[in-house]
Design a protein around this motif. Structure first.
Motif, PDB file in Angstrom:
ATOM      1  N   VAL A 106       0.832  -1.204   0.000  1.00 50.32           N
ATOM      2  CA  VAL A 106       0.000   0.000   0.000  1.00 50.32           C
ATOM      3  C   VAL A 106       0.866   1.255   0.000  1.00 50.32           C
ATOM      4  O   VAL A 106       0.635   2.190  -0.768  1.00 50.32           O
ATOM      5  N   LEU A 107       1.876   1.283   0.865  1.00 52.54           N
ATOM      6  CA  LEU A 107       2.710   2.487   0.949  1.00 52.54           C
ATOM      7  C   LEU A 107       3.477   2.750  -0.341  1.00 52.54           C
ATOM      8  O   LEU A 107       3.686   3.905  -0.708  1.00 52.54           O
ATOM      9  N   GLU A 108       3.896   1.721  -1.017  1.00 49.61           N
ATOM     10  CA  GLU A 108       4.599   1.918  -2.292  1.00 49.61           C
ATOM     11  C   GLU A 108       3.652   2.498  -3.338  1.00 49.61           C
ATOM     12  O   GLU A 108       4.025   3.383  -4.108  1.00 49.61           O
ATOM     13  N   ALA A 109       2.420   2.013  -3.355  1.00 48.35           N
ATOM     14  CA  ALA A 109       1.434   2.549  -4.292  1.00 48.35           C
ATOM     15  C   ALA A 109       1.166   4.029  -4.000  1.00 48.35           C
ATOM     16  O   ALA A 109       1.070   4.847  -4.921  1.00 48.35           O
ATOM     17  N   LEU A 110       1.071   4.381  -2.730  1.00 52.63           N
ATOM     18  CA  LEU A 110       0.835   5.775  -2.354  1.00 52.63           C
ATOM     19  C   LEU A 110       2.050   6.644  -2.656  1.00 52.63           C
ATOM     20  O   LEU A 110       1.912   7.789  -3.083  1.00 52.63           O
ATOM     21  N   ARG A 111       3.236   6.100  -2.433  1.00 50.20           N
ATOM     22  CA  ARG A 111       4.460   6.840  -2.773  1.00 50.20           C
ATOM     23  C   ARG A 111       4.475   7.178  -4.256  1.00 50.20           C
ATOM     24  O   ARG A 111       4.727   8.309  -4.639  1.00 50.20           O
ATOM     25  N   ARG A 112       4.191   6.205  -5.090  1.00 51.46           N
ATOM     26  CA  ARG A 112       4.190   6.420  -6.543  1.00 51.46           C
ATOM     27  C   ARG A 112       3.112   7.415  -6.963  1.00 51.46           C
ATOM     28  O   ARG A 112       3.334   8.246  -7.850  1.00 51.46           O
ATOM     29  N   CYS A 113       1.964   7.318  -6.336  1.00 50.46           N
ATOM     30  CA  CYS A 113       0.866   8.236  -6.657  1.00 50.46           C
ATOM     31  C   CYS A 113       1.276   9.679  -6.354  1.00 50.46           C
ATOM     32  O   CYS A 113       1.136  10.556  -7.199  1.00 50.46           O
ATOM     33  N   LEU A 114       1.796   9.932  -5.168  1.00 55.17           N
ATOM     34  CA  LEU A 114       2.196  11.287  -4.791  1.00 55.17           C
ATOM     35  C   LEU A 114       3.378  11.784  -5.619  1.00 55.17           C
ATOM     36  O   LEU A 114       3.453  12.956  -5.965  1.00 55.17           O
TER      37      LEU A 114
END
Length: 190
Positions: free
Chosen positions: A86-94
């Motif tokens: 989840v955190l990697e997906a959010l990192r990429r999104c931001l």
């Protein structure tokens, strides 16, 4: 395919004219050097019309309603590739948005720089980001099998939503984003 009515098109056109006038004037005179009356005059509308479209004041003129932020983040969590944390997906999104986007066209780069360099605009932007806390916490909870009311889920959502404000004003925003996500990742067990 639904079509937009005349009234909605006219409202969108006025909103766009106000936003363009505000950006133009802020670029020429600086944010603090521009009044609401000057923006209304530049867009050829009354002050009452300006406030009918943007009741939050001149800070809101160059932003949308903020709902898309929550939608991006929730989609990043729910639509991430299998096996991606989840955190990697959010990192990429931001990393692809706002102060972190590196390949912006010149007009969007000027807008981003104006927001990052103007405390009132950064504060308003932060308000829009923080409004996504509930939907983001729900998405994180659903993906991690936790309760959305769990303090750790809510805290993680809030920390992620603070990243643009904290890292966006750093000399190297992308490096700051990665440093924050590295810290968050070390404390969040998926």
């Amino acid at each position: 395919m639904p079509t937009t009515g005349r009234r909605e098109r006219k409202k969108a056109q006025t909103r766009r004219a106000l936003s363009e006038a505000a950006l133009r004037l802020f670029g020429e005179r600086g944010y603090d050097g521009v009044t609401v009356a000057q923006i209304a005059d530049e867009a050829d509308v009354s002050i009452a019309t300006l406030f009918a479209h943007v009741p939050d004041g001149k800070e809101a003129l160059i932003f949308d309603d903020g709902d898309e932020r929550g939608a991006w983040l929730v989609a990043a969590v729910r639509e991430r590739p299998p096996g991606m944390p989840v955190l990697e997906a959010l990192r990429r999104c931001l990393a692809a948005r706002g102060p972190f986007a590196g390949d912006l066209p010149p007009d969007l780069r000027r807008k981003r720089d104006l927001i990052v360099g103007t405390p009132a605009l950064r504060g308003y932007s932060r308000k829009l980001w923080i409004a996504a806390e509930g939907p983001l916490a729900e998405a994180i909870a659903a993906e991690s099998g936790r309760d959305p009311a769990d303090l750790t889920v809510r805290a993680l959502a809030r920390y992620i939503l603070e990243v643009p404000e904290i890292a966006g004003a750093e000399p190297d925003p992308m490096a700051a984003l990665h440093a924050i996500f590295d810290l968050l990742q070390s404390g969040w067990a998926e």
